[in-house]
Design an enzyme around this catalytic site. Sequence first.
Site, mmCIF file in Angstrom:
data_model
loop_
_atom_site.group_PDB
_atom_site.id
_atom_site.type_symbol
_atom_site.label_atom_id
_atom_site.label_comp_id
_atom_site.label_asym_id
_atom_site.label_seq_id
_atom_site.Cartn_x
_atom_site.Cartn_y
_atom_site.Cartn_z
ATOM 1 N N ASP A 30 -67.007 22.532 -17.495
ATOM 2 C CA ASP A 30 -65.994 21.671 -18.101
ATOM 3 C C ASP A 30 -64.616 21.835 -17.471
ATOM 4 O OD1 ASP A 30 -65.699 24.242 -19.050
ATOM 5 O OD2 ASP A 30 -66.006 23.760 -21.153
ATOM 6 N N ASN A 45 -66.790 27.721 -33.005
ATOM 7 C CA ASN A 45 -67.452 26.688 -33.831
ATOM 8 C C ASN A 45 -68.830 26.338 -33.273
ATOM 9 O OD1 ASN A 45 -66.856 25.191 -31.576
ATOM 10 N ND2 ASN A 45 -65.411 23.806 -32.568
ATOM 11 N N HIS A 83 -69.489 25.692 -30.031
ATOM 12 C CA HIS A 83 -69.531 24.803 -28.861
ATOM 13 C C HIS A 83 -70.036 25.536 -27.621
ATOM 14 C CE1 HIS A 83 -64.990 25.673 -28.085
ATOM 15 N NE2 HIS A 83 -65.637 26.211 -27.095
ATOM 16 N N GLU A 111 -68.529 19.829 -28.492
ATOM 17 C CA GLU A 111 -68.031 20.196 -29.813
ATOM 18 C C GLU A 111 -69.017 19.784 -30.913
ATOM 19 O OE1 GLU A 111 -65.622 22.180 -30.141
ATOM 20 O OE2 GLU A 111 -63.654 21.336 -29.689
HETATM 21 C C1 GLP Z 1 -63.839 27.488 -23.988
HETATM 22 C C2 GLP Z 1 -64.906 27.071 -22.972
HETATM 23 C C3 GLP Z 1 -66.290 27.566 -23.358
HETATM 24 C C4 GLP Z 1 -66.242 29.018 -23.785
HETATM 25 C C5 GLP Z 1 -65.328 29.147 -24.969
HETATM 26 C C6 GLP Z 1 -65.271 30.548 -25.541
HETATM 27 O O1 GLP Z 1 -63.708 26.602 -25.023
HETATM 28 N N1 GLP Z 1 -64.933 25.659 -22.795
HETATM 29 O O2 GLP Z 1 -67.172 27.376 -22.268
HETATM 30 O O3 GLP Z 1 -67.535 29.487 -24.095
HETATM 31 O O4 GLP Z 1 -64.020 28.770 -24.527
HETATM 32 O O5 GLP Z 1 -64.260 31.287 -24.937
HETATM 33 P P1 GLP Z 1 -64.066 32.848 -25.087
HETATM 34 O O6 GLP Z 1 -65.098 33.455 -24.229
HETATM 35 O O7 GLP Z 1 -62.672 33.095 -24.574
HETATM 36 O O8 GLP Z 1 -64.223 33.160 -26.527
#
Ligand code: GLP
Length: 237
Positions: free
Chosen positions: A67, A136, A138, A143
């Site tokens: 993404d 959440n 995702h 989402e």
């Molecule tokens: C972002 C990314 C996800 C990732 C998520 C969790 O939203 N788009 O791919 O898994 O963050 O991030 P973290 O690892 O910092 O909790």
Amino acid sequence: MRIIKVKNYEEMSRKAANIIAAEISLNPRTVLGLATGSTPIGTYERLVELCNTGDIDFSQVTTINLDEYYGLEPTHEQSYRYFMDKHLLKKININLENTHVPNGKAPDIEAECKRYDDLIQKAGGIDLQLLGIGHNGHIGFNEPSDEFIMDTHCVTLKESTINANSRFFNNIDEVPKKALTMGIKPIMQARRVLLIASGDDKKEILKKALSGPVTPSVPASILQLHKDLIVVTPLDI
Ligand code: GLP
């Protein structure tokens, strides 16, 4: 589903990197699906070490990221292209032309989403997809929703996601409200999925994703249906 229980974040990162290294050893032309967020940073550090010691050769590897924020230049410090270059891609012997992140500044977003899906298809799909999980549920920026969205699309981020990701920005108003994300299809078609999660704040959502009902309101729950899912986590789930 295989759950590999580890002691802590460091062990999770080492194990995840070793799984990726093994994949590349067996198939030097691996197509790696990559993720951002704080969770994979340790895995990327370890991959850089393994590359420096000659234990992984990335020269024929292709990477396809999940993404990108909508509206951020690739040079913006919070763009996912910048993140990937900084933590991994510019530190290993990969051909940068074989590394892909959606273009959040593309003038025609529909065309960009189509280009990304075509690119995944032309690469022959993803061999190993690395994933983190949002609070959440995702994956990428898929989402919670009423339906699983299959293809690359532009998504309006949930307030909870904007809040969670605001820690990387100077203030919450700077966090983009939209993002481009790979859809569920290439993730589910990946030959292997490697999900990593750590931190007590991820425990409930990880449990829900892996043993609750499969529902688009918890996008990661679809992974229960994947034929080769490996979860590496220090969490008691
Ligand atoms: C972002 C990314 C996800 C990732 C998520 C969790 O939203 N788009 O791919 O898994 O963050 O991030 P973290 O690892 O910092 O909790």
